[in-house]
Design a protein around this motif. Sequence first.
Motif, mmCIF file in Angstrom:
data_model
loop_
_atom_site.group_PDB
_atom_site.id
_atom_site.type_symbol
_atom_site.label_atom_id
_atom_site.label_comp_id
_atom_site.label_asym_id
_atom_site.label_seq_id
_atom_site.Cartn_x
_atom_site.Cartn_y
_atom_site.Cartn_z
ATOM 1 N N MET A 23 10.274 17.139 64.187
ATOM 2 C CA MET A 23 11.565 17.624 63.714
ATOM 3 C C MET A 23 12.652 16.651 64.132
ATOM 4 N N LEU A 24 13.420 16.200 63.173
ATOM 5 C CA LEU A 24 14.512 15.281 63.420
ATOM 6 C C LEU A 24 15.773 16.084 63.724
ATOM 7 N N LEU A 25 16.415 15.799 64.862
ATOM 8 C CA LEU A 25 17.604 16.529 65.294
ATOM 9 C C LEU A 25 18.682 15.510 65.633
ATOM 10 N N LEU A 26 19.751 15.501 64.841
ATOM 11 C CA LEU A 26 20.795 14.496 64.955
ATOM 12 C C LEU A 26 22.143 15.170 65.191
ATOM 13 N N ARG A 27 23.101 14.408 65.722
ATOM 14 C CA ARG A 27 24.410 14.971 66.025
ATOM 15 C C ARG A 27 25.507 13.960 65.710
ATOM 16 N N GLY A 75 13.740 11.235 55.233
ATOM 17 C CA GLY A 75 13.582 11.368 53.797
ATOM 18 C C GLY A 75 13.401 12.790 53.303
ATOM 19 N N ARG A 76 13.777 13.787 54.105
ATOM 20 C CA ARG A 76 13.561 15.182 53.749
ATOM 21 C C ARG A 76 14.889 15.918 53.592
ATOM 22 N N PRO A 77 14.858 17.127 53.020
ATOM 23 C CA PRO A 77 16.067 17.954 52.995
ATOM 24 C C PRO A 77 16.430 18.399 54.409
ATOM 25 N N ALA A 78 17.725 18.541 54.666
ATOM 26 C CA ALA A 78 18.217 18.851 56.000
ATOM 27 C C ALA A 78 19.102 20.089 55.989
ATOM 28 N N VAL A 79 19.144 20.746 57.145
ATOM 29 C CA VAL A 79 20.126 21.793 57.414
ATOM 30 C C VAL A 79 21.250 21.156 58.227
ATOM 31 N N VAL A 80 22.478 21.324 57.765
ATOM 32 C CA VAL A 80 23.647 20.810 58.487
ATOM 33 C C VAL A 80 24.365 22.000 59.109
ATOM 34 N N VAL A 81 24.632 21.919 60.403
ATOM 35 C CA VAL A 81 25.232 23.019 61.150
ATOM 36 C C VAL A 81 26.630 22.620 61.615
ATOM 37 N N ASP A 82 27.627 23.393 61.212
ATOM 38 C CA ASP A 82 29.015 23.274 61.699
ATOM 39 C C ASP A 82 29.676 21.932 61.387
ATOM 40 N N PRO A 83 29.876 21.617 60.102
ATOM 41 C CA PRO A 83 30.591 20.385 59.764
ATOM 42 C C PRO A 83 32.111 20.587 59.877
ATOM 43 N N GLY A 84 32.677 20.176 61.002
ATOM 44 C CA GLY A 84 34.094 20.374 61.265
ATOM 45 C C GLY A 84 34.971 19.354 60.572
ATOM 46 N N ALA A 85 36.277 19.424 60.826
ATOM 47 C CA ALA A 85 37.248 18.550 60.162
ATOM 48 C C ALA A 85 37.010 17.096 60.539
ATOM 49 N N ARG A 94 21.394 6.953 56.417
ATOM 50 C CA ARG A 94 20.592 6.154 57.344
ATOM 51 C C ARG A 94 19.173 6.694 57.450
ATOM 52 N N HIS A 95 19.040 8.021 57.385
ATOM 53 C CA HIS A 95 17.721 8.640 57.542
ATOM 54 C C HIS A 95 17.149 9.148 56.217
ATOM 55 N N ARG A 96 17.790 8.771 55.119
ATOM 56 C CA ARG A 96 17.322 9.134 53.771
ATOM 57 C C ARG A 96 17.174 10.662 53.607
ATOM 58 N N LEU A 97 18.151 11.387 54.117
ATOM 59 C CA LEU A 97 18.136 12.846 54.076
ATOM 60 C C LEU A 97 19.048 13.361 52.967
ATOM 61 N N THR A 98 18.751 14.552 52.492
ATOM 62 C CA THR A 98 19.628 15.254 51.563
ATOM 63 C C THR A 98 20.016 16.591 52.183
ATOM 64 N N VAL A 99 21.135 17.139 51.766
ATOM 65 C CA VAL A 99 21.588 18.418 52.294
ATOM 66 C C VAL A 99 20.937 19.559 51.513
ATOM 67 N N GLY A 100 20.130 20.365 52.241
ATOM 68 C CA GLY A 100 19.513 21.528 51.617
ATOM 69 C C GLY A 100 20.310 22.793 51.833
ATOM 70 N N ALA A 101 21.034 22.865 52.968
ATOM 71 C CA ALA A 101 21.858 24.028 53.285
ATOM 72 C C ALA A 101 22.807 23.660 54.408
#
Length: 245
Positions: free
Chosen positions: A1-5, A23-33, A45-52
Amino acid sequence: MLLLRVTAPALETHCYVVASGEGRPAVVVDPGAGAAGPVAELLARHRLTVGAVVLTHGHADHLWDAAEVAGDAPVYAAAPDLYRLDDPAGALGPELGPMFAQLAGTPWRRPPGAAPIPGALLSGGGAELVPGVPVRAVPAPGHTEGSVVLLVRGPVDAPGVLPDGAEPDADGTYTVGLCGDVIFAGSMGRTDLPGGDEKEMASTLRTLGRALPPATVLLPGHGPATVLAHELATNPYLREALGTR
């Protein structure tokens, strides 16, 4: 599991990205201003897409860039906090609201795909919002009415994210709590803003302290990461809620 901040510039709010791998869909948590640009760079950079996109709570500093980050993906928040998405700065109150709106530097856009956190995430072992990333949403009111702690579990590739003292279980997996403003290293979320409740917060801290494994990694919305075992021994608010002071 890839966990980035990444850390948004407005109030230094942490935004987390979780995916089953490159290269997988990702969950993004708390995208602030101000998080949208750094998140887009991280995804590329990690070839990810936003799934939720999932919000730990409805405070403005945790959701301001949700519409831009999500695009066509859904944005989930606990039902009791959904009203805050109509005017998140205003929901902070007449003093803090205008201050934050000025600090954000961009106008608020309500995500068109905003919806309550699916019930499947709130029971049992949770559910997958994207393939390979099961998420459990634990209600944790007190900071706001609809605050949640998002639990994910698995082997973790988290460069620079895990705190000192974090140790995997015997099977190599970690339990990770994305805890928003519920609990911080050595502290807890404030309860004096609109919708906050000191008694609810104490109940939440008791529940988390008793129910989560001590090895749980806590990734708060501000400040350093920590481990529950360390907080059980040193956090005065958690210890007072548990009656161990």
